[in-house]
Design a protein around this motif. Structure first.
Motif, short mmCIF file in Angstrom:
data_model
loop_
_atom_site.label_atom_id
_atom_site.label_comp_id
_atom_site.label_asym_id
_atom_site.label_seq_id
_atom_site.Cartn_x
_atom_site.Cartn_y
_atom_site.Cartn_z
N ALA A 214 31.76 -0.23 -39.15
CA ALA A 214 30.02 0.40 -38.93
C ALA A 214 30.10 1.04 -39.66
O ALA A 214 28.73 0.95 -40.66
CB ALA A 214 29.11 0.55 -37.52
N ASN B 101 21.20 -1.33 -36.76
CA ASN B 101 22.31 -2.35 -35.82
C ASN B 101 23.77 -1.32 -35.93
O ASN B 101 24.47 -1.61 -34.83
CB ASN B 101 22.42 -3.87 -36.47
N ARG C 119 26.25 0.22 -33.24
CA ARG C 119 27.87 0.05 -33.21
C ARG C 119 28.60 0.87 -33.86
O ARG C 119 29.58 0.50 -33.37
CB ARG C 119 27.91 -1.38 -34.01
#
Length: 320
Positions: free
Chosen positions: A151, A180, A184
């Motif tokens: 990420a 998102n 994460r």
């Protein structure tokens, strides 16, 4: 089957892979390459990450960057090569050509509209804000584990190629993906520190040496800066320290196209082009063998600095 599905299916079963990207690496190419490398290693694949140039200091926080090696150090050629954020194989550097023809299959993943679609499998989406968007879609389709390290790499790609989410290419999809990635575990404090709060002193000295070269033409609609080899040497700077300088002429009120001309060895000039609303700089760069996007592109031209500046500025004037 979509291009994403085909590539995801191939990578899901791959066990011996090389992942490479272009020379003078930036945040998107490094973030995309390392995100894919880490995700494939997490699935048990043997992966070699390749780049002909060293990782710039500002990106040395990226997980896995210490495992990147130059083409000359590759001792085992995997059957599968994945090229990310690279318009053509030549962009990977001269040392890369010594072994890349020995691979069995090439996957080409990129968001530049000027991409030559050189792979056996190609995913080229000019609507994506960054190649990192495409890597994320592939990892989701495999599926692969989006760890905090992955990420962090993908968020870096998004943030750098959208100008901190300011450019025209940034969409609602881009922002949803950024959110998102934060969920994460993308390490925002670390990213923020390295990208925006930790500029090398060389970069500031190079900026000071370059700003006096600011020139405007076409009633203030075109502006440019020049970075000479003498300025680079005097400030102890490398190519990475010129990163972002093109945004200074572009940011001037009334300017439509901002340019940066940087002297390279062997009588060549690296040209960066940025526009705001009207000029498709990808087309302008294409006149000189380069390419990129409508609002951001580049090319390398043989010749002395003064003549190259005159040729490119004239071409931009024609585009206006």
């Amino acid at each position: 089957m979509s291009d994403i599905a085909r590539i995801a299916a191939t990578l899901a079963t791959a066990r011996d892979v090389a992942v490479a990207t272009h020379i003078i690496p930036d945040g998107d190419c490094l973030g995309s390459m390392l995100a894919l490398t880490l995700a494939l290693r997490d699935r048990g694949a043997r992966v070699v990450a390749i780049n002909a140039d060293p990782v710039p200091e500002m990106f040395q926080y990226l997980p896995g960057q210490e495992t990147i090696i130059p083409p000359a150090r590759v001792t085992h050629v995997p059957p599968l090569l994945v090229m990310v954020d690279c318009t053509d194989l030549e962009r990977a550097g001269t040392g890369f050509s010594a072994w890349q023809n020995r691979v069995e299959e090439i996957i080409n993943i990129d968001h530049h509209v000027s991409n030559t679609r050189f792979g056996h499998l190609n995913l080229v989406d000019g609507q994506a804000a960054a190649t990192a968007e495409l890597i994320y879609a592939i990892l989701e389709a495999m599926p692969a584990n989006i760890t905090p390290e992955v990420a962090t790499c993908l968020y870096t790609g998004l943030a750098t190629d959208t100008g901190s989410f300011q450019y025209e290419s940034c969409t609602a999809r881009t922002l949803r993906l950024a959110a998102n990635l934060i969920e994460r575990g993308a390490r925002l404090p670390l990213i923020r520190e390295y990208l925006w709060e930790r500029k090398p002193l060389n970069s500031i000295r190079l900026l000071a040496a370059t700003l006096p070269t600011l020139t405007l033409a076409y009633e203030g609609r075109v502006a440019w800066l020049t970075v000479t080899r003498a300025a680079l040497e005097a400030t102890g700077s490398g190519p990475e320290h010129a990163e972002g300088l093109v945004n200074y002429p572009r940011s001037i009120a009334g300017v439509e196209v901002g340019l940066l001309f940087r002297e390279l060895p062997e009588g060549k000039i690296k040209v960066s082009l940025r526009s705001k609303k009207i000029v498709d700089v990808n087309q302008v760069a294409g006149l000189f063998g380069g390419g990129g996007h409508r609002r951001a592109a580049g090319c390398t031209i043989a010749g002395d600095l003064e003549r190259v500046v005159a040729r490119v500025v004239a071409a931009v004037g024609e585009a206006l």
